[in-house]
Write a protein that holds these residues in place. Structure first.
Motif, PDB file in Angstrom:
ATOM      1  N   ALA A 168       0.891  -0.898  -0.156  1.00 39.42           N
ATOM      2  CA  ALA A 168       0.002  -0.074  -0.030  1.00 39.42           C
ATOM      3  C   ALA A 168       1.056   1.566   0.463  1.00 39.42           C
ATOM      4  N   GLN A 169       0.701   2.032   1.198  1.00 37.33           N
ATOM      5  CA  GLN A 169       1.698   3.425   1.140  1.00 37.33           C
ATOM      6  C   GLN A 169       2.736   3.121   2.013  1.00 37.33           C
ATOM      7  N   HIS A 170       2.974   2.397   1.853  1.00 38.27           N
ATOM      8  CA  HIS A 170       4.043   1.535   2.847  1.00 38.27           C
ATOM      9  C   HIS A 170       5.476   2.228   2.443  1.00 38.27           C
ATOM     10  N   ALA A 171       5.627   1.462   0.765  1.00 39.36           N
ATOM     11  CA  ALA A 171       6.199   1.719   0.649  1.00 39.36           C
ATOM     12  C   ALA A 171       6.577   1.867  -1.075  1.00 39.36           C
ATOM     13  N   ILE A 172       7.502   2.064  -1.911  1.00 37.27           N
ATOM     14  CA  ILE A 172       7.555   1.938  -3.254  1.00 37.27           C
ATOM     15  C   ILE A 172       8.012   0.755  -3.966  1.00 37.27           C
ATOM     16  N   VAL A 173       6.783   0.553  -5.052  1.00 34.40           N
ATOM     17  CA  VAL A 173       7.777  -0.471  -6.703  1.00 34.40           C
ATOM     18  C   VAL A 173       8.114  -0.152  -7.588  1.00 34.40           C
ATOM     19  N   ALA A 174       8.867  -0.206  -7.583  1.00 36.39           N
ATOM     20  CA  ALA A 174       9.507  -0.011  -8.287  1.00 36.39           C
ATOM     21  C   ALA A 174      10.071  -0.749  -9.703  1.00 36.39           C
ATOM     22  N   ALA A 175       9.398  -0.716 -10.475  1.00 32.36           N
ATOM     23  CA  ALA A 175       9.868  -2.590 -11.870  1.00 32.36           C
ATOM     24  C   ALA A 175      11.251  -2.225 -12.764  1.00 32.36           C
ATOM     25  N   GLN A 176      11.910  -2.339 -12.798  1.00 28.61           N
ATOM     26  CA  GLN A 176      13.047  -2.004 -14.162  1.00 28.61           C
ATOM     27  C   GLN A 176      13.469  -1.073 -14.324  1.00 28.61           C
ATOM     28  N   ASP A 177      13.588  -0.251 -12.966  1.00 30.54           N
ATOM     29  CA  ASP A 177      13.959   1.117 -12.899  1.00 30.54           C
ATOM     30  C   ASP A 177      15.856   0.780 -12.386  1.00 30.54           C
ATOM     31  N   PRO A 178      16.078   1.918 -12.771  1.00 27.89           N
ATOM     32  CA  PRO A 178      18.221   2.424 -12.060  1.00 27.89           C
ATOM     33  C   PRO A 178      17.736   2.093 -10.527  1.00 27.89           C
ATOM     34  N   VAL A 179      18.920   0.883  -9.486  1.00 29.90           N
ATOM     35  CA  VAL A 179      19.378   1.695  -8.968  1.00 29.90           C
ATOM     36  C   VAL A 179      20.832   2.165  -8.728  1.00 29.90           C
ATOM     37  N   ILE A 180      21.435   2.993  -7.954  1.00 30.62           N
ATOM     38  CA  ILE A 180      22.391   3.252  -8.128  1.00 30.62           C
ATOM     39  C   ILE A 180      23.250   2.600  -6.736  1.00 30.62           C
ATOM     40  N   LEU A 181      24.483   1.834  -7.340  1.00 27.51           N
ATOM     41  CA  LEU A 181      25.198   1.192  -5.775  1.00 27.51           C
ATOM     42  C   LEU A 181      26.404   2.408  -5.564  1.00 27.51           C
ATOM     43  N   ASP A 182      27.074   3.120  -6.240  1.00 28.47           N
ATOM     44  CA  ASP A 182      27.991   3.497  -5.979  1.00 28.47           C
ATOM     45  C   ASP A 182      28.418   4.337  -7.718  1.00 28.47           C
ATOM     46  N   ASP A 183      29.589   4.155  -7.907  1.00 26.13           N
ATOM     47  CA  ASP A 183      29.815   5.371  -9.012  1.00 26.13           C
ATOM     48  C   ASP A 183      30.501   4.039  -9.577  1.00 26.13           C
ATOM     49  N   CYS A 184      29.996   2.604  -9.995  1.00 18.63           N
ATOM     50  CA  CYS A 184      30.922   2.419 -10.976  1.00 18.63           C
ATOM     51  C   CYS A 184      29.436   1.039 -11.208  1.00 18.63           C
ATOM     52  N   SER A 185      28.451   1.306 -10.043  1.00 22.49           N
ATOM     53  CA  SER A 185      27.105   0.119 -10.737  1.00 22.49           C
ATOM     54  C   SER A 185      26.005   0.636 -10.724  1.00 22.49           C
ATOM     55  N   GLU A 186      25.310   0.739 -11.728  1.00 21.47           N
ATOM     56  CA  GLU A 186      23.364   0.882 -11.961  1.00 21.47           C
ATOM     57  C   GLU A 186      22.336   0.823 -12.786  1.00 21.47           C
ATOM     58  N   PRO A 187      22.348  -1.210 -12.177  1.00 22.10           N
ATOM     59  CA  PRO A 187      21.959  -2.065 -12.190  1.00 22.10           C
ATOM     60  C   PRO A 187      20.131  -1.859 -12.649  1.00 22.10           C
ATOM     61  N   LYS A 188      19.920  -3.498 -13.388  1.00 26.46           N
ATOM     62  CA  LYS A 188      18.259  -2.493 -13.656  1.00 26.46           C
ATOM     63  C   LYS A 188      17.816  -3.205 -12.928  1.00 26.46           C
ATOM     64  N   PRO A 189      17.441  -4.036 -11.505  1.00 28.34           N
ATOM     65  CA  PRO A 189      17.069  -5.480 -10.981  1.00 28.34           C
ATOM     66  C   PRO A 189      15.330  -5.152 -11.540  1.00 28.34           C
ATOM     67  N   ASP A 190      14.507  -6.476 -12.183  1.00 26.46           N
ATOM     68  CA  ASP A 190      13.228  -6.042 -11.767  1.00 26.46           C
ATOM     69  C   ASP A 190      12.441  -5.860 -11.216  1.00 26.46           C
ATOM     70  N   LEU A 191      12.612  -5.854 -10.166  1.00 27.45           N
ATOM     71  CA  LEU A 191      11.547  -4.765  -9.031  1.00 27.45           C
ATOM     72  C   LEU A 191      12.180  -4.565  -7.475  1.00 27.45           C
ATOM     73  N   ALA A 192      12.101  -3.809  -7.572  1.00 27.05           N
ATOM     74  CA  ALA A 192      12.771  -2.856  -6.466  1.00 27.05           C
ATOM     75  C   ALA A 192      11.763  -2.596  -5.179  1.00 27.05           C
ATOM     76  N   LEU A 193      11.767  -3.102  -4.206  1.00 36.46           N
ATOM     77  CA  LEU A 193      10.718  -2.175  -2.713  1.00 36.46           C
ATOM     78  C   LEU A 193      11.721  -1.516  -2.415  1.00 36.46           C
ATOM     79  N   LEU A 194      10.797  -0.228  -2.244  1.00 39.81           N
ATOM     80  CA  LEU A 194      12.161   0.975  -1.972  1.00 39.81           C
ATOM     81  C   LEU A 194      11.272   1.781  -0.994  1.00 39.81           C
ATOM     82  N   ARG A 195      12.031   2.059  -0.215  1.00 38.30           N
ATOM     83  CA  ARG A 195      11.191   3.594   1.563  1.00 38.30           C
ATOM     84  C   ARG A 195      10.757   4.565   0.302  1.00 38.30           C
ATOM     85  N   PRO A 196       9.515   4.624   1.008  1.00 39.03           N
ATOM     86  CA  PRO A 196       8.758   5.779   0.104  1.00 39.03           C
ATOM     87  C   PRO A 196       9.752   6.809   0.505  1.00 39.03           C
ATOM     88  N   ARG A 197       9.204   7.868  -0.299  1.00 34.99           N
ATOM     89  CA  ARG A 197       9.662   9.618  -0.346  1.00 34.99           C
ATOM     90  C   ARG A 197       9.200  10.399  -1.668  1.00 34.99           C
TER      91      ARG A 197
END
Length: 189
Positions: free
Chosen positions: A67-96
């Motif tokens: 529901a409103q407790h998290a954000i579901v992102a599909a096939q979007d980038p996640v920046i891990l560090d200055d040399c890694s930006e994978p695109k996981p199939d799904l990410a469950l993210l803290r609300p922002r």
């Protein structure tokens, strides 16, 4: 003939700025399915209908579960560090409040990353899971379509997940960082 050793091969590593400039310059187009992993641009496998359908089902199930407790992102980038930006199939993210329009999520924003593996199981297991653990992603799941199972990796410590287990699909799976929230994966396969 002498064999070439790994030390003899010179590789050009890229950082996020290089990677993004390539996209802006049109070297990497919108249709290119690539991601930046440890400074290398890695081609992603094409999305087949089985894979796409499972991602859509997971988006539906997770959205209902959080529901409103998290954000579901599909096939979007996640920046891990200055040399890694994978695109996981799904990410469950803290609300922002801005829904990540100001910047892509970083490890501290991630509750769970999910990879759906039709043909990419070995790559996901051997490259992405360790990458996520090294960056402190609290939990990662691999949806192994060939064996109709979900593998759960949790408790990152010293660059590796301490827990690796198969999820019991007959029971709702607890969602990390969301006490009392679960998702029913029984109909996934």
């Amino acid at each position: 003939m002498t064999a070439i050793t790994e030390e003899q091969i010179r590789r050009r590593r890229f950082n996020l700025a290089d990677y993004h400039r390539m996209g802006e310059a049109g070297i990497l187009g919108d249709d290119d399915r690539v991601e930046l992993i440890d400074g290398e641009i890695i081609e992603m496998t094409p999305i087949g209908s089985q894979h796409g359908g499972r991602v859509k089902r997971l988006v539906y199930l997770l959205t209902q579960a959080v529901a409103q407790h998290a954000i579901v992102a599909a096939q979007d980038p996640v920046i891990l560090d200055d040399c890694s930006e994978p695109k996981p199939d799904l990410a469950l993210l803290r609300p922002r409040v801005d829904f990540y329009t100001a910047s892509h999520p970083r490890p501290a924003d991630v509750l769970l990353l999910i990879e759906v593996a039709d043909t990419s199981f070995q790559k996901d297991r051997q490259i992405k899971v360790p990458l996520y653990a090294r960056h402190g992603i609290p939990e990662t799941w691999i949806i192994d379509t060939e064996h109709q199972r979900v593998l759960r990796f949790a408790e990152p410590k010293d660059g590796a997940y301490q827990t690796e287990e198969e999820v019991d699909l007959s029971q709702p799976a607890p969602l990390p960082g969301l006490p009392g929230r679960t998702v029913d994966l029984a109909g996934l396969f």
